[in-house]
Design a protein around this motif. Structure first.
Motif, mmCIF file in Angstrom:
data_model
loop_
_atom_site.group_PDB
_atom_site.id
_atom_site.type_symbol
_atom_site.label_atom_id
_atom_site.label_comp_id
_atom_site.label_asym_id
_atom_site.label_seq_id
_atom_site.Cartn_x
_atom_site.Cartn_y
_atom_site.Cartn_z
ATOM 1 N N PHE A 273 44.835 23.539 18.755
ATOM 2 C CA PHE A 273 43.769 24.792 18.677
ATOM 3 C C PHE A 273 44.239 25.728 19.314
ATOM 4 O O PHE A 273 44.514 26.978 19.004
ATOM 5 C CB PHE A 273 42.553 24.133 19.128
ATOM 6 N N ARG A 274 45.088 25.537 20.651
ATOM 7 C CA ARG A 274 45.751 26.648 21.227
ATOM 8 C C ARG A 274 46.896 27.328 20.706
ATOM 9 O O ARG A 274 46.961 28.431 20.744
ATOM 10 C CB ARG A 274 45.851 25.838 22.902
ATOM 11 N N VAL A 275 47.625 26.513 20.136
ATOM 12 C CA VAL A 275 48.844 27.101 19.488
ATOM 13 C C VAL A 275 48.432 28.050 18.286
ATOM 14 O O VAL A 275 48.661 29.114 18.177
ATOM 15 C CB VAL A 275 49.666 26.056 18.851
ATOM 16 N N HIS A 276 47.247 27.461 17.543
ATOM 17 C CA HIS A 276 46.731 28.418 16.625
ATOM 18 C C HIS A 276 46.079 29.522 16.818
ATOM 19 O O HIS A 276 46.604 30.718 16.653
ATOM 20 C CB HIS A 276 45.724 27.505 15.735
ATOM 21 N N VAL A 277 45.281 29.488 17.934
ATOM 22 C CA VAL A 277 44.731 30.821 18.467
ATOM 23 C C VAL A 277 45.665 31.770 19.324
ATOM 24 O O VAL A 277 45.475 32.964 19.087
ATOM 25 C CB VAL A 277 43.587 30.591 19.461
ATOM 26 N N GLU A 278 46.777 31.253 19.893
ATOM 27 C CA GLU A 278 47.943 31.956 20.376
ATOM 28 C C GLU A 278 48.615 32.854 19.100
ATOM 29 O O GLU A 278 49.011 33.818 19.690
ATOM 30 C CB GLU A 278 48.622 31.354 21.354
ATOM 31 N N SER A 279 48.756 32.051 18.214
ATOM 32 C CA SER A 279 49.613 32.446 17.063
ATOM 33 C C SER A 279 48.757 33.666 16.504
ATOM 34 O O SER A 279 49.342 34.746 16.087
ATOM 35 C CB SER A 279 49.844 31.553 16.131
ATOM 36 N N VAL A 280 47.389 33.447 16.237
ATOM 37 C CA VAL A 280 46.652 34.452 15.780
ATOM 38 C C VAL A 280 46.611 35.854 16.444
ATOM 39 O O VAL A 280 46.536 36.865 16.153
ATOM 40 C CB VAL A 280 45.208 33.837 15.443
ATOM 41 N N VAL A 281 46.446 35.307 17.843
ATOM 42 C CA VAL A 281 46.265 36.788 18.709
ATOM 43 C C VAL A 281 47.583 37.662 18.924
ATOM 44 O O VAL A 281 47.470 38.854 18.597
ATOM 45 C CB VAL A 281 45.655 36.264 20.176
ATOM 46 N N GLY A 282 48.657 36.781 19.263
ATOM 47 C CA GLY A 282 49.793 37.338 19.210
ATOM 48 C C GLY A 282 49.845 38.279 20.369
ATOM 49 O O GLY A 282 49.543 38.028 21.529
ATOM 50 N N GLU A 283 50.418 39.659 20.186
ATOM 51 C CA GLU A 283 49.948 40.665 21.117
ATOM 52 C C GLU A 283 48.850 41.461 20.868
ATOM 53 O O GLU A 283 48.554 42.456 21.401
ATOM 54 C CB GLU A 283 51.357 41.431 21.250
ATOM 55 N N GLY A 284 47.780 40.947 20.036
ATOM 56 C CA GLY A 284 46.685 41.688 19.905
ATOM 57 C C GLY A 284 45.404 41.385 20.494
ATOM 58 O O GLY A 284 45.542 40.705 21.402
ATOM 59 N N VAL A 285 44.177 41.900 20.140
ATOM 60 C CA VAL A 285 42.954 41.458 20.900
ATOM 61 C C VAL A 285 41.946 41.221 19.909
ATOM 62 O O VAL A 285 41.726 42.054 18.944
ATOM 63 C CB VAL A 285 42.824 43.041 21.771
ATOM 64 N N LEU A 286 41.269 40.105 20.279
ATOM 65 C CA LEU A 286 39.803 39.958 19.329
ATOM 66 C C LEU A 286 38.890 40.636 19.804
ATOM 67 O O LEU A 286 38.370 40.712 20.970
ATOM 68 C CB LEU A 286 39.706 38.323 19.736
ATOM 69 N N LEU A 287 38.254 41.296 18.832
ATOM 70 C CA LEU A 287 36.779 41.872 19.119
ATOM 71 C C LEU A 287 35.737 40.972 18.810
ATOM 72 O O LEU A 287 35.560 40.604 17.731
ATOM 73 C CB LEU A 287 36.940 43.010 18.246
ATOM 74 N N ALA A 288 35.213 40.403 19.843
ATOM 75 C CA ALA A 288 34.385 39.188 19.525
ATOM 76 C C ALA A 288 33.200 39.184 20.312
ATOM 77 O O ALA A 288 32.840 39.956 21.520
ATOM 78 C CB ALA A 288 35.061 37.886 20.159
ATOM 79 N N PRO A 289 32.051 38.640 19.769
ATOM 80 C CA PRO A 289 30.838 38.200 20.562
ATOM 81 C C PRO A 289 31.159 37.251 21.787
ATOM 82 O O PRO A 289 31.999 36.506 21.602
ATOM 83 C CB PRO A 289 29.888 37.763 19.863
ATOM 84 N N ALA A 290 30.422 37.557 22.731
ATOM 85 C CA ALA A 290 30.317 36.656 23.886
ATOM 86 C C ALA A 290 29.804 35.642 23.852
ATOM 87 O O ALA A 290 30.236 34.348 23.936
ATOM 88 C CB ALA A 290 29.935 37.489 25.309
ATOM 89 N N VAL A 291 28.432 35.627 23.500
ATOM 90 C CA VAL A 291 27.537 34.554 23.129
ATOM 91 C C VAL A 291 26.918 34.771 21.763
ATOM 92 O O VAL A 291 26.905 35.936 21.271
ATOM 93 C CB VAL A 291 26.757 34.040 24.337
ATOM 94 N N HIS A 292 26.015 33.897 21.393
ATOM 95 C CA HIS A 292 25.390 34.154 20.142
ATOM 96 C C HIS A 292 24.154 34.946 20.258
ATOM 97 O O HIS A 292 23.538 35.576 19.245
ATOM 98 C CB HIS A 292 25.007 32.836 19.622
#
Length: 391
Positions: free
Chosen positions: A298-317
């Motif tokens: 999971f960590r490898v996948h997320v780091e690959s997706v993020v790269g040098e970018g930034v996720l615009l994400a909700p904090a909680v639901h």
């Protein structure tokens, strides 16, 4: 505490012992609260647990993370309330009481760093130290309408702090605005090891946003209005698989780090901790090994997706629920929140939370998740975003 009044029940009622800080420094003029999970010389460390408090010595050394802030000129005000052993998300301590959420007094403040969040939100201190294992800075920041950061895992030392789940535990900060948060984190974390590029790619984690209701989704969209973001997937095997992996790996850490103390001390177990401790003990070596392997992937996948970018994400639901909510809400809300919070937790990436508005009269925050080591530039980006300075 060193305050005359504590209208939000944010601080532990310890005998006020002055703590020395530098007379000058980058944090001069800022007042500081410290979660009662961290050692402060002259005080006991209760960790929200009467049994632990009763056996705690008066500490002779301050936790290094806290000492950094004192050496930079921050003025210590007191030790703040926490959920028992920091093992909860709502901020409600059966032994010492529940801090008042200054932004929504009829709602939970969020935990386990509830006292630190309430002290900042209520204007009792400028910055406050908290810990975040599963969401204990990010959730109360969202619930209390303030800024907070879970830093890159292992970036800030946790010596002199009670461990809960070491491969998830972090030390972070709360503040009422981004500039003050940045000011504190520059001292606490030091320079970024991997600052963001000048114009990082913005990413939209579709499965995270899909977990929101209509009102929450509208606030997220408004917070990120005008930004162009590429849609990405951060759950390689789906949301439920990721959450199951989180529960097992976190539970395995807790079984090693805190459950032995719980059993050896004979401390009475309140509802919630009793079930979590039993579930952690019931994990088999095979289950743990499988989950830890899945977490690594999971960590490898997320780091690959993020790269040098930034996720615009909700904090909680969702916004914080009412203190008098039915038991079904208490039982279910945590799991829904953790399905979002586990993304940064399992990947070890920094996540900064900031206010987006209100849902049904209570605060609701959004967040940025960035690459490992980008903490300060991530806060700076959030400041730019909230100032509407971004193209």
């Amino acid at each position: 505490m060193l305050l005359e009044k504590d209208p939000y029940h944010a601080f532990m009622p310890y005998e006020p012992i002055p703590v020395a800080s530098a007379s000058d420094g980058p944090l001069s003029g800022l007042t500081l609260g410290v979660k009662d999970l961290f050692d402060v010389a002259g005080y006991r460390t209760g960790c929200g647990c009467p049994t632990r408090l009763a056996t705690s010595p008066v500490m002779t050394r301050t936790a290094p993370a806290v000492q950094r802030l004192l050496d930079a000129g921050a003025q210590f005000v007191g030790k703040t309330h926490t959920d028992e052993l920091a093992w909860a998300l709502y901020g409600m301590n059966a032994h010492f009481g529940t801090p008042v959420n200054p932004a929504a007094p009829d709602r939970i403040p969020g935990g386990s760093s509830s006292g630190s969040a309430a002290a900042v939100a209520g204007g009792l201190v400028d910055i406050a130290v908290g810990s975040d294992t599963g969401g204990s800075i990010r959730a109360p920041a969202s619930f209390c309408g303030i800024w907070g950061i879970r830093p890159t895992h292992d970036r800030i030392p946790l010596d002199g702090a009670q461990a809960l789940a070491p491969s998830f535990d972090t030390c972070g900060l709360f503040a009422r605005d981004g500039n003050t948060l940045l000011r504190g984190m520059e001292v606490l974390a030091g320079p970024d090891t991997a600052p963001l590029p000048n114009a990082p790619e913005l990413l939209w984690p579709t499965e995270m946003h899909a977990q929101l209701g209509e009102a929450q989704s509208a606030l997220c969209s408004a917070a990120f209005d005008g930004l162009t973001a590429r849609e990405v997937s951060v759950y390689p095997d789906g949301v439920e698989a990721a959450y199951a992996t989180y529960l097992t790996t976190n539970g395995a850490d807790c079984a090693e780090a805190i459950v032995p103390y719980i059993r050896a001390s004979g401390m009475p177990l309140v509802r919630g901790i009793d079930g979590r401790a039993a579930a952690a003990e019931a994990l088999t070596p095979e289950e743990i090994a499988t989950a830890r392997s899945a977490r690594a992937a999971f960590r490898v996948h997320v780091e690959s997706v993020v790269g040098e970018g930034v996720l615009l994400a909700p904090a909680v639901h969702d916004a914080p629920f009412r203190l008098d909510a039915p038991v079904e809400v208490f039982d279910g809300f945590r799991h829904d929140a953790m399905r979002l919070l586990c993304v940064a937790g399992m990947s070890g990436l920094p996540q900064v939370v900031f206010p987006a508005g209100k849902v049904n009269g209570a605060p609701y925050g959004v967040s940025l998740i960035g690459p490992r080591g980008s903490d300060l530039s991530l806060i700076s980006l959030a400041i730019q975003l909230t100032a509407k300075d971004m193209p």
